[in-house]
Design a protein around this motif. Structure first.
Motif, short mmCIF file in Angstrom:
data_model
loop_
_atom_site.label_atom_id
_atom_site.label_comp_id
_atom_site.label_asym_id
_atom_site.label_seq_id
_atom_site.Cartn_x
_atom_site.Cartn_y
_atom_site.Cartn_z
N GLY A 1 -4.51 -8.93 8.04
CA GLY A 1 -5.19 -7.74 8.55
C GLY A 1 -5.38 -6.65 7.51
N GLU A 2 -5.56 -7.01 6.26
CA GLU A 2 -5.73 -5.98 5.23
C GLU A 2 -7.17 -5.46 5.26
N THR A 3 -7.30 -4.25 5.72
CA THR A 3 -8.63 -3.63 5.85
C THR A 3 -9.06 -3.02 4.51
N ASP A 4 -10.33 -2.67 4.44
CA ASP A 4 -10.84 -2.00 3.24
C ASP A 4 -10.02 -0.74 2.92
N ALA A 5 -9.63 -0.01 3.97
CA ALA A 5 -8.88 1.24 3.74
C ALA A 5 -7.51 0.94 3.14
N ILE A 6 -6.85 -0.09 3.65
CA ILE A 6 -5.54 -0.48 3.09
C ILE A 6 -5.71 -0.92 1.64
N LEU A 7 -6.77 -1.67 1.40
CA LEU A 7 -6.99 -2.18 0.03
C LEU A 7 -7.27 -1.05 -0.94
N SER B 1 5.61 -2.98 -11.82
CA SER B 1 5.51 -2.32 -13.11
C SER B 1 6.86 -2.32 -13.82
N SER B 2 7.95 -2.19 -13.06
CA SER B 2 9.28 -2.18 -13.68
C SER B 2 9.64 -3.55 -14.25
N LEU B 3 8.93 -4.58 -13.82
CA LEU B 3 9.11 -5.93 -14.40
C LEU B 3 8.12 -6.19 -15.53
N ASN B 4 7.32 -5.15 -15.86
CA ASN B 4 6.27 -5.28 -16.89
C ASN B 4 5.22 -6.33 -16.54
N ILE B 5 4.90 -6.44 -15.27
CA ILE B 5 3.83 -7.35 -14.85
C ILE B 5 2.50 -6.64 -15.09
N PRO B 6 1.58 -7.25 -15.83
CA PRO B 6 0.34 -6.53 -16.15
C PRO B 6 -0.73 -6.54 -15.05
N TYR B 7 -0.81 -7.62 -14.26
CA TYR B 7 -1.93 -7.76 -13.32
C TYR B 7 -1.44 -7.87 -11.88
N VAL B 8 -2.29 -7.48 -10.94
CA VAL B 8 -2.01 -7.75 -9.53
C VAL B 8 -3.32 -8.08 -8.80
N ASN C 1 -5.06 2.17 -5.47
CA ASN C 1 -4.50 3.42 -6.02
C ASN C 1 -3.06 3.23 -6.49
N MET C 2 -2.29 2.50 -5.69
CA MET C 2 -0.89 2.24 -6.06
C MET C 2 -0.83 1.46 -7.37
N ALA C 3 -1.68 0.44 -7.48
CA ALA C 3 -1.69 -0.37 -8.70
C ALA C 3 -2.03 0.51 -9.91
N LEU C 4 -3.08 1.32 -9.78
CA LEU C 4 -3.50 2.13 -10.92
C LEU C 4 -2.46 3.20 -11.27
N ASP C 5 -1.84 3.78 -10.25
CA ASP C 5 -0.79 4.79 -10.51
C ASP C 5 0.34 4.18 -11.32
N ASN C 6 0.51 2.87 -11.19
CA ASN C 6 1.62 2.20 -11.88
C ASN C 6 1.15 1.34 -13.06
N ALA D 1 0.83 -1.20 0.00
CA ALA D 1 0.00 0.00 0.00
C ALA D 1 0.88 1.26 0.00
N GLU D 2 2.17 1.08 0.23
CA GLU D 2 3.09 2.23 0.28
C GLU D 2 3.82 2.37 -1.05
N LYS D 3 4.28 3.60 -1.29
CA LYS D 3 4.93 3.87 -2.58
C LYS D 3 6.34 3.29 -2.62
N SER D 4 7.15 3.64 -1.61
CA SER D 4 8.53 3.14 -1.55
C SER D 4 9.07 3.49 -0.17
N GLY D 5 10.25 3.00 0.15
CA GLY D 5 10.90 3.42 1.40
C GLY D 5 11.16 2.29 2.36
N ALA D 6 11.21 2.62 3.63
CA ALA D 6 11.65 1.69 4.67
C ALA D 6 10.51 0.76 5.10
N TYR D 7 10.21 -0.20 4.25
CA TYR D 7 9.14 -1.18 4.51
C TYR D 7 9.70 -2.57 4.21
N THR D 8 10.55 -3.05 5.10
CA THR D 8 11.27 -4.31 4.88
C THR D 8 10.33 -5.45 4.50
N GLY D 9 10.67 -6.11 3.42
CA GLY D 9 9.89 -7.27 3.00
C GLY D 9 8.73 -6.96 2.07
#
Ligand code: PGA
Length: 253
Positions: A105-111, A86-93, A116-121, A70-78
């Motif tokens: 524990g993925e809530t509706d808000a996280i999803l 997207s940089s691997l040219n993967i079309p679906y997620v 949004n992250m998927a669509l942005d990419n 759900a995060e763009k980039s940064g200190a999120y180990t794993g």
């Protein structure tokens, strides 16, 4: 005409060698794919690059990730970001599988954020929804699914939701061998399409592929997929056996 899709979800199964052999066996089959009939393979993160090379060589076959951060980039180990996929040219997620909702524990808000992250990419989300058994027993499944769609997707504007894939997977049918009947699947898929129509209009609602998931097997796929609003399946266990998944692909309308 909206796409008919057979999507394999390997979950956390197979070594790389086993996965590549499975792909070889499936891709050498008579899949009868065309621009309206696709096969998608959602494989574990470490295999994405190699499997994507295999599907890229085959028309109307695509690779999917099973999740993204759900995060763009940064200190999120794993974590693995949508931008990395997207940089691997993967079309679906796949986003919002019930196992992610339940065990991680993925809530509706996280999803909604992941969407949004998927669509942005420029990734195509396969957004999963589904009710637990207790909800079905109380006959509250329509409201349950509607609320998952509203919370996860309805912040999107019309152009963003085009090309979306939705997977309806009743939790009581996942990995249990207990499949929804084709009537139950059609009834829910028609409900989902109505909810989408109310929000986005008939043209968009009719363009969205709605897959059924939950114990789809070689011997029930044809009947499930024959319903007018069932546009294929998201398949766990049976996607790990080449002959079974080939037969499921061939069962697409
Ligand atoms: P199953 O899994 O086909 O093994 O029931 C479906 C899924 O969870 O996507």
């Amino acid at each position: 005409m909206r796409k008919q899709i057979a999507a394999a979800n390997w979950k956390m199964n197979l070594t790389l060698g086993q996965g590549k052999q499975l792909m070889k066996d499936i891709l050498s089959g008579e899949l009868e794919l065309n621009e309206n009939r696709e096969a998608v393979f959602a494989v574990p993160f470490p295999y994405l690059a190699e499997i994507n090379t295999m599907t890229a060589g085959q028309k109307n076959c695509y690779t999917a990730a099973q999740n993204c951060s759900a995060e763009k980039s940064g200190a999120y180990t794993g974590e693995v970001s949508a931008e990395m996929l997207s940089s691997l040219n993967i079309p679906y997620v796949i986003i919002g599988h019930s196992e992610r909702r339940e065990y991680y524990g993925e809530t509706d808000a996280i999803l909604a954020q992941k969407i949004n992250m998927a669509l942005d990419n420029k990734l195509k989300p396969i957004f999963c929804c589904g009710e637990p058994l207790a909800v079905r027993e109380k006959e509250m499944q329509n409201a349950h699914i509607e609320s998952q769609l509203r919370a996860g997707l309805f912040h999107l504007v019309n152009v963003q939701i085009e090309n979306f894939v939705i997977a309806y997977e009743p939790i009581w049918a996942i990995g249990t061998g207990r499949t929804a009947s084709s009537e139950q699947a059609q009834e829910m898929h028609a409900h989902i399409r109505k909810v989408l129509t109310d929000q986005y209009g008939p043209e968009i609602a009719n363009s969205i592929s709605i897959l059924y998931g939950g114990s789809v097997k070689a011997n029930n796929a044809k009947e499930l997929f024959s319903s007018p609003d069932v546009d294929g399946g998201l398949v766990g266990g049976a996607s790990l056996v080449a002959a079974d998944f080939i037969s499921i692909i061939r069962s697409l309308k």
